[in-house]
Design a protein around this motif. Structure first.
Motif, PDB file in Angstrom:
ATOM      1  N   LYS A  29      41.229  43.277  48.942  1.00  0.00           N
ATOM      2  CA  LYS A  29      40.892  44.642  49.540  1.00  0.00           C
ATOM      3  C   LYS A  29      40.836  45.010  51.278  1.00  0.00           C
ATOM      4  O   LYS A  29      41.667  45.858  51.525  1.00  0.00           O
ATOM      5  CB  LYS A  29      40.277  45.129  48.363  1.00  0.00           C
ATOM      6  CG  LYS A  29      40.240  45.651  47.100  1.00  0.00           C
ATOM      7  CD  LYS A  29      39.591  46.252  46.133  1.00  0.00           C
ATOM      8  CE  LYS A  29      39.597  46.722  44.810  1.00  0.00           C
ATOM      9  NZ  LYS A  29      38.509  46.846  44.078  1.00  0.00           N
TER      10      LYS A  29
ATOM     11  N   ARG B 127      34.616  33.843  37.901  1.00  0.00           N
ATOM     12  CA  ARG B 127      34.942  34.985  37.982  1.00  0.00           C
ATOM     13  C   ARG B 127      34.730  35.546  38.848  1.00  0.00           C
ATOM     14  O   ARG B 127      34.584  36.068  39.936  1.00  0.00           O
ATOM     15  CB  ARG B 127      33.451  35.582  37.191  1.00  0.00           C
ATOM     16  CG  ARG B 127      34.541  36.109  35.930  1.00  0.00           C
ATOM     17  CD  ARG B 127      33.035  36.963  34.433  1.00  0.00           C
ATOM     18  NE  ARG B 127      31.983  36.371  35.110  1.00  0.00           N
ATOM     19  CZ  ARG B 127      31.627  35.634  33.372  1.00  0.00           C
ATOM     20  NH1 ARG B 127      32.441  35.860  32.162  1.00  0.00           N
ATOM     21  NH2 ARG B 127      30.194  34.785  33.820  1.00  0.00           N
ATOM     22  N   ILE B 128      33.373  34.680  40.033  1.00  0.00           N
ATOM     23  CA  ILE B 128      32.780  35.042  41.513  1.00  0.00           C
ATOM     24  C   ILE B 128      34.439  34.791  42.363  1.00  0.00           C
ATOM     25  O   ILE B 128      34.487  35.647  43.112  1.00  0.00           O
ATOM     26  CB  ILE B 128      32.021  34.333  41.409  1.00  0.00           C
ATOM     27  CG1 ILE B 128      30.905  34.471  40.937  1.00  0.00           C
ATOM     28  CG2 ILE B 128      31.861  33.952  43.074  1.00  0.00           C
ATOM     29  CD1 ILE B 128      29.452  33.614  40.705  1.00  0.00           C
TER      30      ILE B 128
ATOM     31  N   GLU C 187      39.528  39.201  45.710  1.00  0.00           N
ATOM     32  CA  GLU C 187      39.683  40.717  44.941  1.00  0.00           C
ATOM     33  C   GLU C 187      39.007  41.650  46.445  1.00  0.00           C
ATOM     34  O   GLU C 187      40.424  42.377  46.788  1.00  0.00           O
ATOM     35  CB  GLU C 187      39.376  41.154  43.977  1.00  0.00           C
ATOM     36  CG  GLU C 187      40.226  42.836  43.650  1.00  0.00           C
ATOM     37  CD  GLU C 187      41.868  42.759  43.918  1.00  0.00           C
ATOM     38  OE1 GLU C 187      42.058  44.190  44.689  1.00  0.00           O
ATOM     39  OE2 GLU C 187      42.002  41.668  43.103  1.00  0.00           O
ATOM     40  N   ARG C 188      38.457  41.301  46.633  1.00  0.00           N
ATOM     41  CA  ARG C 188      37.518  41.467  47.695  1.00  0.00           C
ATOM     42  C   ARG C 188      38.794  41.477  49.136  1.00  0.00           C
ATOM     43  O   ARG C 188      38.337  42.662  49.805  1.00  0.00           O
ATOM     44  CB  ARG C 188      36.070  41.508  48.277  1.00  0.00           C
ATOM     45  CG  ARG C 188      34.674  41.745  46.561  1.00  0.00           C
ATOM     46  CD  ARG C 188      33.536  41.982  47.058  1.00  0.00           C
ATOM     47  NE  ARG C 188      33.285  40.261  47.439  1.00  0.00           N
ATOM     48  CZ  ARG C 188      32.851  39.815  46.389  1.00  0.00           C
ATOM     49  NH1 ARG C 188      32.719  40.441  45.426  1.00  0.00           N
ATOM     50  NH2 ARG C 188      32.403  38.292  46.910  1.00  0.00           N
TER      51      ARG C 188
ATOM     52  N   ARG D 272      37.641  34.955  41.835  1.00  0.00           N
ATOM     53  CA  ARG D 272      38.225  36.461  41.293  1.00  0.00           C
ATOM     54  C   ARG D 272      37.854  37.321  41.841  1.00  0.00           C
ATOM     55  O   ARG D 272      38.483  37.563  43.143  1.00  0.00           O
ATOM     56  CB  ARG D 272      38.449  36.136  39.911  1.00  0.00           C
ATOM     57  CG  ARG D 272      40.186  35.445  39.531  1.00  0.00           C
ATOM     58  CD  ARG D 272      40.032  35.872  38.206  1.00  0.00           C
ATOM     59  NE  ARG D 272      39.311  36.241  36.731  1.00  0.00           N
ATOM     60  CZ  ARG D 272      38.192  35.318  36.205  1.00  0.00           C
ATOM     61  NH1 ARG D 272      39.108  34.086  36.147  1.00  0.00           N
ATOM     62  NH2 ARG D 272      37.529  35.473  35.272  1.00  0.00           N
ATOM     63  N   ALA D 273      37.082  37.373  41.463  1.00  0.00           N
ATOM     64  CA  ALA D 273      36.369  39.069  42.822  1.00  0.00           C
ATOM     65  C   ALA D 273      35.521  38.247  44.141  1.00  0.00           C
ATOM     66  O   ALA D 273      36.176  39.844  44.937  1.00  0.00           O
ATOM     67  CB  ALA D 273      34.892  38.860  41.785  1.00  0.00           C
ATOM     68  N   ARG D 274      36.028  37.522  44.487  1.00  0.00           N
ATOM     69  CA  ARG D 274      36.042  37.289  45.833  1.00  0.00           C
ATOM     70  C   ARG D 274      37.157  37.571  46.537  1.00  0.00           C
ATOM     71  O   ARG D 274      37.594  38.140  47.491  1.00  0.00           O
ATOM     72  CB  ARG D 274      35.455  35.421  46.391  1.00  0.00           C
ATOM     73  CG  ARG D 274      35.036  35.364  47.807  1.00  0.00           C
ATOM     74  CD  ARG D 274      34.515  34.113  47.551  1.00  0.00           C
ATOM     75  NE  ARG D 274      34.299  33.628  49.626  1.00  0.00           N
ATOM     76  CZ  ARG D 274      35.387  33.619  50.384  1.00  0.00           C
ATOM     77  NH1 ARG D 274      36.106  32.720  49.706  1.00  0.00           N
ATOM     78  NH2 ARG D 274      35.298  32.799  51.404  1.00  0.00           N
TER      79      ARG D 274
END
Length: 110
Positions: A33, A22-23, A29-30, A25-27
């Motif tokens: 963006k 999860r970490i 995505e950031r 994937r979130a990184r």
């Protein structure tokens, strides 16, 4: 006595792997963006880098060099455009040690 679920190595390992995924994937995505939001700035920086590289490859005094300098004045430090200050050399006391050597004709031996 039963172990708590979070103390069981297999369950803890599974939970840690999920958390790590999860970490990551979130990184990602950031990062995507940020790249999308800053694309114009990145493109401008890339163009400026290309121009600065071209400036390094041209000789001062050539028309291409002058044109690049004019285009890049907003990027280049002001010291580049200032004439260097010429400071007078400090006066030295002339002694036998540091006196300038004068040329003497070779002596002719008899």
């Amino acid at each position: 006595m039963s172990l708590r679920p979070w103390l069981m190595p297999a369950k803890l390992s599974h939970w840690l792997n999920q958390r790590f995924d999860r970490i990551v994937r979130a990184r990602g995505e950031r990062s995507r963006k940020w790249n999308k939001a800053h694309q114009p700035e990145k493109a401008q920086a890339g163009r400026e880098i290309t121009q600065l590289r071209a400036l390094l490859k041209t000789r001062p005094g050539m028309p291409e060099h002058r044109e690049l300098v004019q285009q890049l004045t907003h990027l280049l430090p002001a010291e580049i455009f200032r004439q260097p200050e010429l400071k007078p050399e400090p006066k030295q006391e002339v002694t036998r040690k540091n006196a300038p050597k004068t040329w003497r004709p070779p002596s002719i031996l008899h």
